[in-house]
Design a protein around this motif. Sequence first.
Motif, PDB file in Angstrom:
ATOM      1  N   ASN A   1       0.825  -1.233   0.205  1.00  0.00           N
ATOM      2  CA  ASN A   1      -0.072  -0.106   0.235  1.00  0.00           C
ATOM      3  C   ASN A   1       1.063   1.155  -0.016  1.00  0.00           C
ATOM      4  OD1 ASN A   1      -2.429  -1.409   0.060  1.00  0.00           O
ATOM      5  ND2 ASN A   1      -2.791  -1.198   2.306  1.00  0.00           N
ATOM      6  N   ALA A   2       1.996   1.396   0.744  1.00  0.00           N
ATOM      7  CA  ALA A   2       2.910   2.429   0.820  1.00  0.00           C
ATOM      8  C   ALA A   2       3.501   2.801  -0.375  1.00  0.00           C
ATOM      9  CB  ALA A   2       3.688   2.346   2.075  1.00  0.00           C
TER      10      ALA A   2
ATOM     11  N   LYS B   1       2.503   1.964  -3.278  1.00  0.00           N
ATOM     12  CA  LYS B   1       1.404   2.304  -4.493  1.00  0.00           C
ATOM     13  C   LYS B   1       1.351   3.779  -4.261  1.00  0.00           C
ATOM     14  CE  LYS B   1      -3.175   1.337  -6.056  1.00  0.00           C
ATOM     15  NZ  LYS B   1      -4.324   0.411  -6.015  1.00  0.00           N
ATOM     16  N   VAL B   2       0.940   4.242  -2.767  1.00  0.00           N
ATOM     17  CA  VAL B   2       0.598   5.701  -2.635  1.00  0.00           C
ATOM     18  C   VAL B   2       2.044   6.368  -3.050  1.00  0.00           C
ATOM     19  CG1 VAL B   2       0.604   7.289  -1.036  1.00  0.00           C
ATOM     20  CG2 VAL B   2      -0.889   4.988  -0.896  1.00  0.00           C
TER      21      VAL B   2
ATOM     22  N   GLY C   1       2.529   7.147  -6.681  1.00  0.00           N
ATOM     23  CA  GLY C   1       1.662   7.948  -7.036  1.00  0.00           C
ATOM     24  C   GLY C   1       2.117   9.617  -6.780  1.00  0.00           C
ATOM     25  N   TRP C   2       2.782   9.596  -5.706  1.00  0.00           N
ATOM     26  CA  TRP C   2       3.659  10.747  -5.129  1.00  0.00           C
ATOM     27  C   TRP C   2       4.724  11.182  -6.289  1.00  0.00           C
ATOM     28  CZ3 TRP C   2       4.661  11.489   0.569  1.00  0.00           C
ATOM     29  CH2 TRP C   2       3.747  11.569   1.174  1.00  0.00           C
TER      30      TRP C   2
ATOM     31  N   SER D   1       3.423  12.488  -9.703  1.00  0.00           N
ATOM     32  CA  SER D   1       2.622  13.436  -9.465  1.00  0.00           C
ATOM     33  C   SER D   1       3.340  14.734 -10.124  1.00  0.00           C
ATOM     34  CB  SER D   1       2.191  14.114  -8.497  1.00  0.00           C
ATOM     35  OG  SER D   1       3.143  14.383  -7.311  1.00  0.00           O
TER      36      SER D   1
ATOM     37  N   TYR E   1       1.271   1.589   4.884  1.00  0.00           N
ATOM     38  CA  TYR E   1       0.061   2.673   4.609  1.00  0.00           C
ATOM     39  C   TYR E   1      -1.116   1.892   4.831  1.00  0.00           C
ATOM     40  CZ  TYR E   1      -2.558   6.281   2.576  1.00  0.00           C
ATOM     41  OH  TYR E   1      -3.403   7.410   2.250  1.00  0.00           O
TER      42      TYR E   1
ATOM     43  N   PHE F   1      -5.597   1.727   5.042  1.00  0.00           N
ATOM     44  CA  PHE F   1      -6.777   2.526   4.423  1.00  0.00           C
ATOM     45  C   PHE F   1      -7.643   2.324   5.679  1.00  0.00           C
ATOM     46  CE2 PHE F   1      -4.689   1.374   0.542  1.00  0.00           C
ATOM     47  CZ  PHE F   1      -4.663   2.661  -0.002  1.00  0.00           C
TER      48      PHE F   1
ATOM     49  N   GLU G   1      -7.027   6.177   6.974  1.00  0.00           N
ATOM     50  CA  GLU G   1      -6.232   6.316   6.013  1.00  0.00           C
ATOM     51  C   GLU G   1      -5.019   7.078   6.604  1.00  0.00           C
ATOM     52  OE1 GLU G   1      -5.976   7.150   1.280  1.00  0.00           O
ATOM     53  OE2 GLU G   1      -7.878   6.993   2.274  1.00  0.00           O
TER      54      GLU G   1
END
Length: 101
Positions: free
Chosen positions: A8-9, A11-12, A15-16, A19, A79, A81, A85
Motif C-alpha cells: 500500500n505504501a 502504491k501511494v 503516485g506521489w 505527480s 500505509y 486504509f 487512512e
Amino acid sequence: MKCKMNRNAAKVLKGWLESDGAEGKMVRVYVTEMHGNHAHYDVMLDTPTEHDEIVKTDKDIDVLLDAREDFLDGVWIQYFFVPQEGFAISNKSKGLPPQHH
C-alpha cells in the motif's frame, strides 16, 4: 541502512513520485520527534543532500535516509486504509509501535 515498505505504501508513494512537481525528487523518511529511546517519523518528497544514503527497497522505490540519524536505519513504512487512512512508520529495532500520520 535499511528500509522496508508494504505494498500500500509503495502504491501511494509511486503516485506521489508520478505527480506534477515531483520531477527530480525522491521519497524521504525523516524523524519528526525524538524521545530518548524512540522516535516519530514522517515521509515527504525531497531532493538528496550530501548526508543522505539512497536506500533501495524491494518495491522499486529508492528512499532517502539521513546517514547521520541512527533512528532511520531499519524503518518500516506502511500505509493503511482502515481504521483511518495514512502512513504508519516504525522502527522495530528502535522501540515503539507504528505511529499513524
